[in-house]
Design a protein around this motif. Sequence first.
Motif, short mmCIF file in Angstrom:
data_model
loop_
_atom_site.label_atom_id
_atom_site.label_comp_id
_atom_site.label_asym_id
_atom_site.label_seq_id
_atom_site.Cartn_x
_atom_site.Cartn_y
_atom_site.Cartn_z
N THR A 59 0.83 -1.20 0.00
CA THR A 59 0.00 0.00 0.00
C THR A 59 0.87 1.26 0.00
OG1 THR A 59 -1.81 -1.15 1.11
CG2 THR A 59 -1.78 1.26 1.27
N GLY A 60 1.91 1.28 0.83
CA GLY A 60 2.82 2.43 0.87
C GLY A 60 3.51 2.66 -0.46
N HIS A 61 3.89 1.58 -1.12
CA HIS A 61 4.52 1.69 -2.43
C HIS A 61 3.57 2.34 -3.44
CE1 HIS A 61 6.71 0.67 -6.05
NE2 HIS A 61 5.72 -0.10 -6.46
N HIS A 62 2.36 1.87 -3.50
CA HIS A 62 1.40 2.40 -4.48
C HIS A 62 0.99 3.83 -4.14
CE1 HIS A 62 0.27 -1.89 -5.88
NE2 HIS A 62 1.37 -1.44 -6.46
N GLU A 63 0.81 4.13 -2.87
CA GLU A 63 0.46 5.51 -2.50
C GLU A 63 1.57 6.48 -2.88
OE1 GLU A 63 -0.49 5.17 1.65
OE2 GLU A 63 -2.56 4.56 1.23
N ALA A 95 -5.55 -2.65 -3.80
CA ALA A 95 -5.98 -2.18 -2.48
C ALA A 95 -7.23 -2.93 -2.03
CB ALA A 95 -6.22 -0.68 -2.49
N HIS A 96 -8.17 -3.13 -2.94
CA HIS A 96 -9.39 -3.87 -2.62
C HIS A 96 -9.05 -5.32 -2.23
CE1 HIS A 96 -13.54 -5.17 -2.85
NE2 HIS A 96 -13.15 -6.15 -3.65
N LEU A 97 -8.15 -5.94 -2.98
CA LEU A 97 -7.74 -7.31 -2.68
C LEU A 97 -6.98 -7.40 -1.35
CD1 LEU A 97 -6.60 -8.46 -6.23
CD2 LEU A 97 -8.71 -9.11 -5.03
N LEU A 98 -6.15 -6.40 -1.07
CA LEU A 98 -5.44 -6.37 0.21
C LEU A 98 -6.40 -6.23 1.38
CD1 LEU A 98 -2.35 -4.14 -0.67
CD2 LEU A 98 -2.35 -6.60 -0.18
N ALA A 99 -7.44 -5.42 1.21
CA ALA A 99 -8.45 -5.28 2.26
C ALA A 99 -9.14 -6.61 2.51
CB ALA A 99 -9.47 -4.20 1.88
N GLY A 100 -9.40 -7.36 1.45
CA GLY A 100 -10.00 -8.69 1.60
C GLY A 100 -9.08 -9.64 2.34
N LEU A 101 -7.79 -9.59 2.03
CA LEU A 101 -6.82 -10.43 2.73
C LEU A 101 -6.77 -10.05 4.20
CD1 LEU A 101 -4.47 -12.45 2.98
CD2 LEU A 101 -2.94 -10.61 2.22
N GLN A 102 -6.70 -8.75 4.48
CA GLN A 102 -6.63 -8.31 5.87
C GLN A 102 -7.87 -8.73 6.64
OE1 GLN A 102 -3.79 -6.64 7.26
NE2 GLN A 102 -4.86 -7.45 9.03
N ALA A 103 -9.03 -8.63 6.02
CA ALA A 103 -10.27 -9.06 6.68
C ALA A 103 -10.24 -10.57 6.96
CB ALA A 103 -11.48 -8.69 5.83
N VAL A 152 8.78 8.29 -2.61
CA VAL A 152 8.24 8.04 -3.95
C VAL A 152 7.82 6.58 -4.13
CG1 VAL A 152 8.80 8.05 -6.42
CG2 VAL A 152 9.60 9.90 -4.95
N LEU A 153 8.61 5.65 -3.60
CA LEU A 153 8.38 4.22 -3.88
C LEU A 153 8.02 3.39 -2.65
CD1 LEU A 153 11.28 3.67 -6.42
CD2 LEU A 153 8.86 4.04 -6.91
#
Length: 156
Positions: A59-63, A95-103, A152-153
């Motif tokens: 998430t930090g990388h993409h943001e 991000a949507h898939l990561l939220a699913g994993l976290q849940a 940046v990354l």
Amino acid sequence: MTEGEKARLIAWNNELRTVHQRLRDVRRLTRAALAAGQPAEPAQRDLLLFCHSFCVALTGHHEGEDRELFPAIAAAHPELREVLRNLRQDHSMIAHLLAGLQAAVDRTAPPDDLNRHLEGIAAIMESHFRYEERSLRTVLETLELDADPQAVLGPL
């Protein structure tokens, strides 16, 4: 252009590839923790740690890319706006898939469920990384962006 300036410019391409490899490594460690995990409490804590680290890092990388890198590329290379739009769309999907994993991790889903989440993320992530590296390689070799690579990354 001096050798130092050229090295700094080419470093964006190398830095992106390095960050992508580190994210692949974290994903691999997460999958290994899942494969080795037993339903016992210590294994679950390890898996929570790996999943959380992976989600935060990606998430930090993409943001960072969305906030710093992509606007700089768009300003210098307006012809790449469609590519950047596609990459941002991938970021949203991941991000949507990561939220699913976290849940799933939070509700202590069975290992098979967690593995399905990781497989889905891995497929999109690999496709995204290859597209990004292929589409932006030349641009990153010449991009004049005076910024902290971690901003940046992502903080990897």
